[in-house]
Structure formats: C-alpha cells, structure tokens
Design a protein around this motif. Sequence first.
Motif, PDB file in Angstrom:
ATOM      1  N   MET A  32       0.849  -1.190   0.000  1.00  0.00           N
ATOM      2  CA  MET A  32       0.000   0.000   0.000  1.00  0.00           C
ATOM      3  C   MET A  32       0.887   1.243   0.000  1.00  0.00           C
ATOM      4  SD  MET A  32      -2.903   1.140   2.802  1.00  0.00           S
ATOM      5  CE  MET A  32      -3.665  -0.483   2.725  1.00  0.00           C
ATOM      6  N   LYS A  33       0.587   2.187  -0.889  1.00  0.00           N
ATOM      7  CA  LYS A  33       1.386   3.395  -1.008  1.00  0.00           C
ATOM      8  C   LYS A  33       1.074   4.362   0.129  1.00  0.00           C
ATOM      9  CE  LYS A  33       2.653   6.971  -4.358  1.00  0.00           C
ATOM     10  NZ  LYS A  33       2.408   7.526  -5.706  1.00  0.00           N
ATOM     11  N   SER A  34       2.087   5.062   0.621  1.00  0.00           N
ATOM     12  CA  SER A  34       1.891   6.039   1.690  1.00  0.00           C
ATOM     13  C   SER A  34       0.905   7.114   1.248  1.00  0.00           C
ATOM     14  CB  SER A  34       3.221   6.687   2.068  1.00  0.00           C
ATOM     15  OG  SER A  34       4.110   5.730   2.600  1.00  0.00           O
ATOM     16  N   CYS A  35       0.149   7.626   2.231  1.00  0.00           N
ATOM     17  CA  CYS A  35      -0.872   8.603   1.870  1.00  0.00           C
ATOM     18  C   CYS A  35      -0.913   9.760   2.860  1.00  0.00           C
ATOM     19  CB  CYS A  35      -2.251   7.955   1.773  1.00  0.00           C
ATOM     20  SG  CYS A  35      -2.987   7.487   3.352  1.00  0.00           S
ATOM     21  N   VAL A  36      -1.481  10.866   2.386  1.00  0.00           N
ATOM     22  CA  VAL A  36      -1.853  11.980   3.247  1.00  0.00           C
ATOM     23  C   VAL A  36      -3.354  11.860   3.460  1.00  0.00           C
ATOM     24  CG1 VAL A  36      -2.006  13.471   1.204  1.00  0.00           C
ATOM     25  CG2 VAL A  36      -1.993  14.490   3.475  1.00  0.00           C
ATOM     26  N   ALA A  37      -3.789  12.030   4.710  1.00  0.00           N
ATOM     27  CA  ALA A  37      -5.187  11.771   5.025  1.00  0.00           C
ATOM     28  C   ALA A  37      -5.718  12.787   6.026  1.00  0.00           C
ATOM     29  CB  ALA A  37      -5.351  10.356   5.585  1.00  0.00           C
ATOM     30  N   ALA A  38      -7.042  12.793   6.151  1.00  0.00           N
ATOM     31  CA  ALA A  38      -7.725  13.530   7.208  1.00  0.00           C
ATOM     32  C   ALA A  38      -8.805  12.612   7.758  1.00  0.00           C
ATOM     33  CB  ALA A  38      -8.329  14.823   6.679  1.00  0.00           C
ATOM     34  N   VAL A  39      -9.128  12.781   9.037  1.00  0.00           N
ATOM     35  CA  VAL A  39     -10.096  11.921   9.711  1.00  0.00           C
ATOM     36  C   VAL A  39     -11.199  12.777  10.318  1.00  0.00           C
ATOM     37  CG1 VAL A  39     -10.459  10.185  11.496  1.00  0.00           C
ATOM     38  CG2 VAL A  39      -8.273  10.283  10.290  1.00  0.00           C
ATOM     39  N   GLY A  40     -12.450  12.344  10.167  1.00  0.00           N
ATOM     40  CA  GLY A  40     -13.550  13.064  10.797  1.00  0.00           C
ATOM     41  C   GLY A  40     -14.890  12.533  10.331  1.00  0.00           C
ATOM     42  N   THR A  41     -15.954  13.100  10.861  1.00  0.00           N
ATOM     43  CA  THR A  41     -17.297  12.661  10.438  1.00  0.00           C
ATOM     44  C   THR A  41     -17.645  13.216   9.059  1.00  0.00           C
ATOM     45  OG1 THR A  41     -18.297  14.520  11.632  1.00  0.00           O
ATOM     46  CG2 THR A  41     -18.171  12.407  12.782  1.00  0.00           C
ATOM     47  N   PHE A  42     -17.128  14.389   8.718  1.00  0.00           N
ATOM     48  CA  PHE A  42     -17.380  14.993   7.400  1.00  0.00           C
ATOM     49  C   PHE A  42     -18.872  14.954   7.061  1.00  0.00           C
ATOM     50  CE2 PHE A  42     -12.864  14.119   7.252  1.00  0.00           C
ATOM     51  CZ  PHE A  42     -12.359  15.258   6.645  1.00  0.00           C
ATOM     52  N   ASP A  43     -19.674  15.418   7.993  1.00  0.00           N
ATOM     53  CA  ASP A  43     -21.123  15.449   7.785  1.00  0.00           C
ATOM     54  C   ASP A  43     -21.521  16.788   7.192  1.00  0.00           C
ATOM     55  OD1 ASP A  43     -23.815  14.882   7.822  1.00  0.00           O
ATOM     56  OD2 ASP A  43     -24.067  15.321   9.949  1.00  0.00           O
ATOM     57  N   GLY A  44     -22.113  16.752   5.999  1.00  0.00           N
ATOM     58  CA  GLY A  44     -22.563  17.980   5.359  1.00  0.00           C
ATOM     59  C   GLY A  44     -21.523  18.639   4.467  1.00  0.00           C
ATOM     60  N   ILE A  45     -20.253  18.396   4.724  1.00  0.00           N
ATOM     61  CA  ILE A  45     -19.140  18.977   3.959  1.00  0.00           C
ATOM     62  C   ILE A  45     -19.272  20.503   3.909  1.00  0.00           C
ATOM     63  CG2 ILE A  45     -17.714  18.778   1.897  1.00  0.00           C
ATOM     64  CD1 ILE A  45     -18.136  16.165   3.406  1.00  0.00           C
ATOM     65  N   HIS A  46     -19.027  21.123   5.067  1.00  0.00           N
ATOM     66  CA  HIS A  46     -19.099  22.578   5.147  1.00  0.00           C
ATOM     67  C   HIS A  46     -17.752  23.202   4.773  1.00  0.00           C
ATOM     68  CE1 HIS A  46     -16.932  22.243   8.917  1.00  0.00           C
ATOM     69  NE2 HIS A  46     -17.913  21.569   9.502  1.00  0.00           N
ATOM     70  N   VAL A  47     -17.675  24.510   4.900  1.00  0.00           N
ATOM     71  CA  VAL A  47     -16.487  25.248   4.462  1.00  0.00           C
ATOM     72  C   VAL A  47     -15.225  24.767   5.191  1.00  0.00           C
ATOM     73  CG1 VAL A  47     -15.407  27.541   4.509  1.00  0.00           C
ATOM     74  CG2 VAL A  47     -17.767  27.281   3.712  1.00  0.00           C
ATOM     75  N   GLY A  48     -15.335  24.430   6.465  1.00  0.00           N
ATOM     76  CA  GLY A  48     -14.178  23.923   7.207  1.00  0.00           C
ATOM     77  C   GLY A  48     -13.701  22.587   6.677  1.00  0.00           C
ATOM     78  N   HIS A  49     -14.652  21.683   6.372  1.00  0.00           N
ATOM     79  CA  HIS A  49     -14.284  20.398   5.778  1.00  0.00           C
ATOM     80  C   HIS A  49     -13.567  20.610   4.446  1.00  0.00           C
ATOM     81  CE1 HIS A  49     -17.923  18.626   8.098  1.00  0.00           C
ATOM     82  NE2 HIS A  49     -16.820  18.352   8.756  1.00  0.00           N
ATOM     83  N   LYS A  50     -14.083  21.542   3.660  1.00  0.00           N
ATOM     84  CA  LYS A  50     -13.501  21.778   2.336  1.00  0.00           C
ATOM     85  C   LYS A  50     -12.065  22.278   2.451  1.00  0.00           C
ATOM     86  CE  LYS A  50     -17.892  22.567   0.003  1.00  0.00           C
ATOM     87  NZ  LYS A  50     -18.750  23.495  -0.744  1.00  0.00           N
ATOM     88  N   ALA A  51     -11.792  23.103   3.471  1.00  0.00           N
ATOM     89  CA  ALA A  51     -10.423  23.589   3.668  1.00  0.00           C
ATOM     90  C   ALA A  51      -9.487  22.428   3.997  1.00  0.00           C
ATOM     91  CB  ALA A  51     -10.404  24.631   4.792  1.00  0.00           C
ATOM     92  N   ILE A  52      -9.966  21.493   4.806  1.00  0.00           N
ATOM     93  CA  ILE A  52      -9.152  20.314   5.138  1.00  0.00           C
ATOM     94  C   ILE A  52      -8.886  19.480   3.885  1.00  0.00           C
ATOM     95  CG2 ILE A  52      -9.178  18.109   6.368  1.00  0.00           C
ATOM     96  CD1 ILE A  52     -10.697  19.567   8.630  1.00  0.00           C
ATOM     97  N   ILE A  53      -9.947  19.221   3.117  1.00  0.00           N
ATOM     98  CA  ILE A  53      -9.802  18.402   1.908  1.00  0.00           C
ATOM     99  C   ILE A  53      -8.875  19.088   0.902  1.00  0.00           C
ATOM    100  CG2 ILE A  53     -11.024  17.334  -0.027  1.00  0.00           C
ATOM    101  CD1 ILE A  53     -13.510  17.227   1.868  1.00  0.00           C
ATOM    102  N   ASP A  54      -9.010  20.414   0.761  1.00  0.00           N
ATOM    103  CA  ASP A  54      -8.113  21.161  -0.133  1.00  0.00           C
ATOM    104  C   ASP A  54      -6.655  20.958   0.263  1.00  0.00           C
ATOM    105  OD1 ASP A  54      -9.905  22.267  -1.928  1.00  0.00           O
ATOM    106  OD2 ASP A  54     -10.222  24.091  -0.753  1.00  0.00           O
ATOM    107  N   ASN A  55      -6.388  20.979   1.561  1.00  0.00           N
ATOM    108  CA  ASN A  55      -5.013  20.810   2.028  1.00  0.00           C
ATOM    109  C   ASN A  55      -4.512  19.388   1.807  1.00  0.00           C
ATOM    110  OD1 ASN A  55      -3.571  23.187   3.659  1.00  0.00           O
ATOM    111  ND2 ASN A  55      -5.789  23.427   3.825  1.00  0.00           N
TER     112      ASN A  55
END
Length: 299
Positions: free
Chosen positions: A1-24
């Motif tokens: 399995m290749k190394s990855c960059v990830a984020a962990v959370g409920t990600f419910d609704g995908i609000h502006v804060g979630h989008k900033a995390i995903i962008d990063n």
Amino acid sequence: MKSCVAAVGTFDGIHVGHKAIIDNVMRISGEEGLESRIITFTNHPLSVVAPTRCPLWITSRDVSQERIEEFGIGRVSYLNFTPELAALTAAEFMRLLRERYAVTVLVMGYDNTFGHDRLKTHDEYIEAGRSAGIDVRFIDRAVTDDGETPSSSKVRHAIADGDIDRVLSLLDDQHILEGTVVRGKRNGHKLGFPTLNIDMAGMQPLAEGVYAACYFPDMYDDQEDYTAVLSVGRNPTIADGNALTYELHVPGHDLGEMYGEKVRFAVGPRLRGVQKFGSLDELKKAIRKDIRQAKAIYG
C-alpha cells in the motif's frame, strides 16, 4: 500500500471547514507525491461516546462521499466507531492509521481532537503523531464569506431554524437531501398537486414550512434539476395530529408511484411557515402561490 496523506472526521454535510481540510489534503498529495485519502465513520462517534448527545445527520453518507470525491480525493475509507476505538489514545489511534491505511501525513483542522487521553495542544498531537510515524499538520481556522467559523453543529441549528441562507453560507454549496419515497395519504393528489412523500428518518429535520427546492431526476447527476416545492409539516388544514412529513411537489412532472425508491433534492429558501387554512380552496391558492415563488427563484 502506497503512503498517503489523510484527514479523519465525520465529514457530515461537507461545510467550508471540511472543504479547507480536503483542499489541504489534495495540495500536500500533489506536492509530495502521496496518495490522498479521507477516513470517516459509518456511525457518529457520539453514538458511542455520548449517545444522548448524538446528533442527526445533515446529509446522507452517500451524498457526503460524492462531495468529497468531487475534490479528486483518491479514496474514502470508513471506520465503524466502536468502544474499543474510543478507548485508544491519540498516539494509538494514529498508529492504527499508519498500520491500516499507510498514513504518513495527517491533516487536522485547527480545533480537531481525538483520542481517549484528550490531548489539548497542537504540539501534543504533533508529538503523538511523531511517536506513531505520522507527520501531523494543522490548518488555519476556516471562515465563510460572511466571516463565520463553520461547524456541523451550526449547520444543524440553521437547518432546524429554517435559515437556509445561513445553511448555504456555511456549506458554500447546495443543501442536498436524500430519502426514500413512502406511501402517504395521497392528500396532495386529491388536491391536484401530487407529491412524493419522503422518509427522512435519521436526518436533521428542517423547520416546518414550505421551501423552494430542486428535484434531481437522476440520483447521481445534479446537472439536471426540476423546480419543486417542499412542504415540511403536519398538514393542519387536512387534519390535526398528523405526523411530520416531507412532501415534494414537482410542477409539470408526473413522477408516478415511486414507493421504495431513493430520491434526491436540494432545499432552497423558506417561502412561508406552516398555516392552517380555513378551506381547501384557500390551501390550493396558497400552493399555487408557492409554485410561482419557487419558479421565480429557480426559473
């Protein structure tokens, strides 16, 4: 399995804060040649940690996953949140992420927390990550165009208040709901305005009222939509003591009987509150006005 960059959370609704995390996550993935991954949960962590405080969902897991994938994320993985998972320290949880998903970089929101040991500072999480072989990177606080710090709880409160303008600001996107068509009392059909009666169990309820809406005839393609009117209420003009229902009327389209089928729609501005009319003719007149208003908004 290749190394990855990830984020962990409920990600419910995908609000502006979630989008900033995903962008990063996506930015680091591109800059450092790592796979990208979002790790979320099949159940809300509070359903285990504090069941009496467990919230209802803003959107379905399917809708949230599709929104995440729109960013180009390589993979969305799901964990079942269990008492055993809740008992892990932050370092132990990150060690699980390293061993199970090959996470080497973990992106965290400025106020993101996890772990039974309840670490308090960014430096403590960074050190715990280092012990697990993970480079923890915090992002700055995200804000909406209106200058508000987003959170899933704020989105839920706005939904409960029927404040769709605030919901859309916090999400910076449409508020898309998904439910299953169930058999109703066919009151709309009898009035000449047939509706889809939609079971929204488990979802954060909208404030009672009538909303402009968009119905997506293709569940997986939001490029085509039909103007609709959504009524959330108990049909007080028809009878007292009714259960709360979500009824979607799509003017000019005979959708037929769709019992058991899943449907998607986007919620728009609240047109009015629930009213008890003096007659069915008054109710019909109000519905026709609702339709005109919805068409004026969505064309």
